[in-house]
Scaffold this motif. Sequence first.
Motif, PDB file in Angstrom:
ATOM      1  N   ILE A 153      23.526   2.080  44.772  1.00  0.00           N
ATOM      2  CA  ILE A 153      24.743   1.760  45.516  1.00  0.00           C
ATOM      3  C   ILE A 153      24.666   2.449  46.867  1.00  0.00           C
ATOM      4  N   ALA A 154      25.064   1.749  47.928  1.00  0.00           N
ATOM      5  CA  ALA A 154      24.907   2.292  49.279  1.00  0.00           C
ATOM      6  C   ALA A 154      26.237   2.695  49.892  1.00  0.00           C
ATOM      7  N   ASP A 155      27.196   3.176  49.069  1.00  0.00           N
ATOM      8  CA  ASP A 155      28.512   3.498  49.615  1.00  0.00           C
ATOM      9  C   ASP A 155      28.762   4.999  49.696  1.00  0.00           C
ATOM     10  N   SER A 156      27.754   5.807  49.430  1.00  0.00           N
ATOM     11  CA  SER A 156      27.921   7.253  49.589  1.00  0.00           C
ATOM     12  C   SER A 156      26.693   7.809  50.284  1.00  0.00           C
ATOM     13  N   THR A 157      26.934   8.778  51.174  1.00  0.00           N
ATOM     14  CA  THR A 157      25.823   9.350  51.938  1.00  0.00           C
ATOM     15  C   THR A 157      25.093  10.390  51.113  1.00  0.00           C
ATOM     16  N   TRP A 158      23.922  10.775  51.623  1.00  0.00           N
ATOM     17  CA  TRP A 158      23.188  11.870  50.998  1.00  0.00           C
ATOM     18  C   TRP A 158      24.092  13.091  50.867  1.00  0.00           C
ATOM     19  N   GLU A 159      24.807  13.395  51.956  1.00  0.00           N
ATOM     20  CA  GLU A 159      25.615  14.609  51.987  1.00  0.00           C
ATOM     21  C   GLU A 159      26.735  14.568  50.939  1.00  0.00           C
ATOM     22  N   GLU A 160      27.398  13.415  50.803  1.00  0.00           N
ATOM     23  CA  GLU A 160      28.482  13.308  49.829  1.00  0.00           C
ATOM     24  C   GLU A 160      27.966  13.484  48.408  1.00  0.00           C
ATOM     25  N   ARG A 161      26.864  12.828  48.116  1.00  0.00           N
ATOM     26  CA  ARG A 161      26.295  12.939  46.787  1.00  0.00           C
ATOM     27  C   ARG A 161      25.805  14.366  46.513  1.00  0.00           C
ATOM     28  N   ALA A 162      25.205  14.972  47.537  1.00  0.00           N
ATOM     29  CA  ALA A 162      24.685  16.331  47.382  1.00  0.00           C
ATOM     30  C   ALA A 162      25.810  17.332  47.126  1.00  0.00           C
ATOM     31  N   ILE A 163      26.913  17.202  47.862  1.00  0.00           N
ATOM     32  CA  ILE A 163      28.041  18.115  47.679  1.00  0.00           C
ATOM     33  C   ILE A 163      28.582  18.013  46.259  1.00  0.00           C
ATOM     34  N   CYS A 164      28.740  16.774  45.798  1.00  0.00           N
ATOM     35  CA  CYS A 164      29.225  16.557  44.443  1.00  0.00           C
ATOM     36  C   CYS A 164      28.304  17.208  43.421  1.00  0.00           C
ATOM     37  N   PHE A 165      27.016  16.965  43.556  1.00  0.00           N
ATOM     38  CA  PHE A 165      26.056  17.493  42.596  1.00  0.00           C
ATOM     39  C   PHE A 165      26.018  19.018  42.645  1.00  0.00           C
ATOM     40  N   PHE A 166      26.087  19.580  43.847  1.00  0.00           N
ATOM     41  CA  PHE A 166      26.044  21.026  43.986  1.00  0.00           C
ATOM     42  C   PHE A 166      27.265  21.687  43.353  1.00  0.00           C
ATOM     43  N   PHE A 167      28.450  21.162  43.634  1.00  0.00           N
ATOM     44  CA  PHE A 167      29.656  21.741  43.035  1.00  0.00           C
ATOM     45  C   PHE A 167      29.614  21.637  41.510  1.00  0.00           C
ATOM     46  N   ASP A 168      29.083  20.523  41.007  1.00  0.00           N
ATOM     47  CA  ASP A 168      28.958  20.358  39.561  1.00  0.00           C
ATOM     48  C   ASP A 168      28.037  21.417  38.967  1.00  0.00           C
ATOM     49  N   GLN A 169      26.941  21.726  39.662  1.00  0.00           N
ATOM     50  CA  GLN A 169      25.916  22.609  39.121  1.00  0.00           C
ATOM     51  C   GLN A 169      26.164  24.094  39.375  1.00  0.00           C
ATOM     52  N   TYR A 170      26.878  24.425  40.446  1.00  0.00           N
ATOM     53  CA  TYR A 170      26.966  25.830  40.842  1.00  0.00           C
ATOM     54  C   TYR A 170      28.378  26.401  40.903  1.00  0.00           C
ATOM     55  N   THR A 171      29.396  25.637  40.609  1.00  0.00           N
ATOM     56  CA  THR A 171      30.746  26.191  40.617  1.00  0.00           C
ATOM     57  C   THR A 171      31.404  25.966  39.270  1.00  0.00           C
ATOM     58  N   CYS A 172      32.226  26.924  38.892  1.00  0.00           N
ATOM     59  CA  CYS A 172      32.935  26.847  37.617  1.00  0.00           C
ATOM     60  C   CYS A 172      34.177  27.710  37.712  1.00  0.00           C
ATOM     61  N   SER A 173      35.320  27.146  37.416  1.00  0.00           N
ATOM     62  CA  SER A 173      36.569  27.886  37.452  1.00  0.00           C
ATOM     63  C   SER A 173      36.985  28.272  36.050  1.00  0.00           C
ATOM     64  N   ASN A 174      37.573  29.461  35.916  1.00  0.00           N
ATOM     65  CA  ASN A 174      38.052  29.864  34.589  1.00  0.00           C
ATOM     66  C   ASN A 174      39.246  29.038  34.145  1.00  0.00           C
ATOM     67  N   GLU A 175      39.787  28.225  35.058  1.00  0.00           N
ATOM     68  CA  GLU A 175      40.873  27.320  34.683  1.00  0.00           C
ATOM     69  C   GLU A 175      40.373  26.171  33.819  1.00  0.00           C
ATOM     70  N   THR A 176      39.061  25.951  33.795  1.00  0.00           N
ATOM     71  CA  THR A 176      38.490  24.861  32.995  1.00  0.00           C
ATOM     72  C   THR A 176      38.125  25.313  31.585  1.00  0.00           C
ATOM     73  N   GLY A 177      38.504  26.529  31.230  1.00  0.00           N
ATOM     74  CA  GLY A 177      38.220  27.025  29.890  1.00  0.00           C
ATOM     75  C   GLY A 177      37.118  28.053  29.837  1.00  0.00           C
ATOM     76  N   GLU A 178      36.381  28.232  30.951  1.00  0.00           N
ATOM     77  CA  GLU A 178      35.351  29.253  31.001  1.00  0.00           C
ATOM     78  C   GLU A 178      36.017  30.624  31.152  1.00  0.00           C
ATOM     79  N   CYS A 179      35.456  31.622  30.520  1.00  0.00           N
ATOM     80  CA  CYS A 179      36.043  32.957  30.616  1.00  0.00           C
ATOM     81  C   CYS A 179      35.686  33.628  31.937  1.00  0.00           C
ATOM     82  N   ILE A 180      34.680  33.101  32.643  1.00  0.00           N
ATOM     83  CA  ILE A 180      34.218  33.702  33.883  1.00  0.00           C
ATOM     84  C   ILE A 180      34.123  32.620  34.945  1.00  0.00           C
TER      85      ILE A 180
END
Length: 492
Positions: A67-94
């Motif tokens: 699909i050509a409706d998202s840029t490299w940067e948009e996809r990269a930001i999404c993937f990075f936040f998924d892989q490297y950020t985690c809030s304790n509000e989501t059930g994680e203790c840390i």
Amino acid sequence: MEEDRAQVAIFALNEKCGDETQKVQRMVKKNRSDKSTSSGAGKIQATTPCTAEAPEQKCSPVLVRQIADSTWEERAICFFFDQYTCSNETGECISHLGFLPSLYALCRDAGEKECSASSSSLRLAVDATALVTLSNEIRESSLIVKARYLYGMALQRLRQALESRTQAVRDETLASVVLLSIFEDITGERNGLASSHTVGLEMLMKLRGMSQFGHAQGRDLFNFAYTHTHTEFLALGDKPRFKTDWIAGLLDSADPVHRLMLLASKVSQIFLESSSLQASAGAEDVGRLVSCMEDAKLVDLDFAAWSQGLPDNWLPLIVYSQTHESLMTYQQISIAAVWNYYRAVRIILLKVILQLRDLLASVVGEFGVYSELLQEEPMILESIQEMITDVCRSIPFAFGHVDAMGNPVPTSLEGKLHIRAFQGYSMVWPLWYISSCGLATPEQSHQVRTVLARVGSTLGIKLALILAGEGEADYIAAAAQGDTIVRDATVV
């Protein structure tokens, strides 16, 4: 006095940013001469957009080009936040950089004219780190060229932010250095094993002072920066540039992570005193040697109290694999990471006690008034071996290959680890220390270094490959083939 040193250090860090910028410019020029940027680098394609609401979804190479409706940067930001950020509000203790998506959004939404140097630096640092993270996932080398360019731009804006004390103490400035240090570890471009950003993290923590504890975002930033710097000090035998006594009354003593951070700080001070004694100990230093040993043993008792005073949901569970191998699991992978950090730091402390014991014996002999202090070596070595064994028993769970009951988790066709990148990243240094402390068995060392190699090859964290032994083909080959990292048939 220390604040004056911090101001001087900020100037030095400012100069370092200039050096790093020149280094990055040379890298970009080299990459561009090797391969011009692909004409398709402006778009990324996928059958399904990766969203923050679907953290379990992987951006696999198979899905990435439709699909050509998202840029490299948009996809990269999404993937990075998924892989490297985690809030304790989501059930994680840390929380792990859980504040970053919202802080990044504020920086990105600000108009270019209204955007401060610190905000601009953070936006560029996130973009650079996101692009290199996605590049490692989909094996798209053209993204690395742009990532390096953005990294250099981030350093330039960081340098501007550091020219103003007001800008230097902002969350965005410290977060920029945090992201640049992660970039450096993902690309494996440390100066040896020492990070070029450790000094910046330490100086900014000191410069920010007590105000950073006044809000959750500041505390999360401090937690990351403090753990990052002290892990490196302890693992590499370096020394902190500032005393950390001032934080003792600011951390929450009821929080297991904060208590462990304070204990790590005590170990750093004992390590420094021990190093001083080993450099020039003589008969006149017996009193200092004995005092240092007694202080170290008291801290070790504090470590034992830490492990015994945890809430029930933090305690490990001993389970057995289908082949009756004893494994150690936890309620969450993040808890396993904290426990392995605890074990690594405590092993460092116990090794210091052994070194002090040998030094005292060389000065006063094996017998006499201090003989009791010299007869504990077997017990200490047994404690170290027990902790190394516990680290190895926790690896299958910590890397997502068995569940909390020890049942195997189905392996993906791509041989991916069943964890997010930040979970593997948080365990890299503790695992490396376990394998390199000189007290693990050959089998334990092989197990740990193999999993480090797999972290590097499947999660794209090249620092892990370096720590595993980049030149040793057996570890790299084992990682590529999904070799077993426990003695039984549980494949990790």
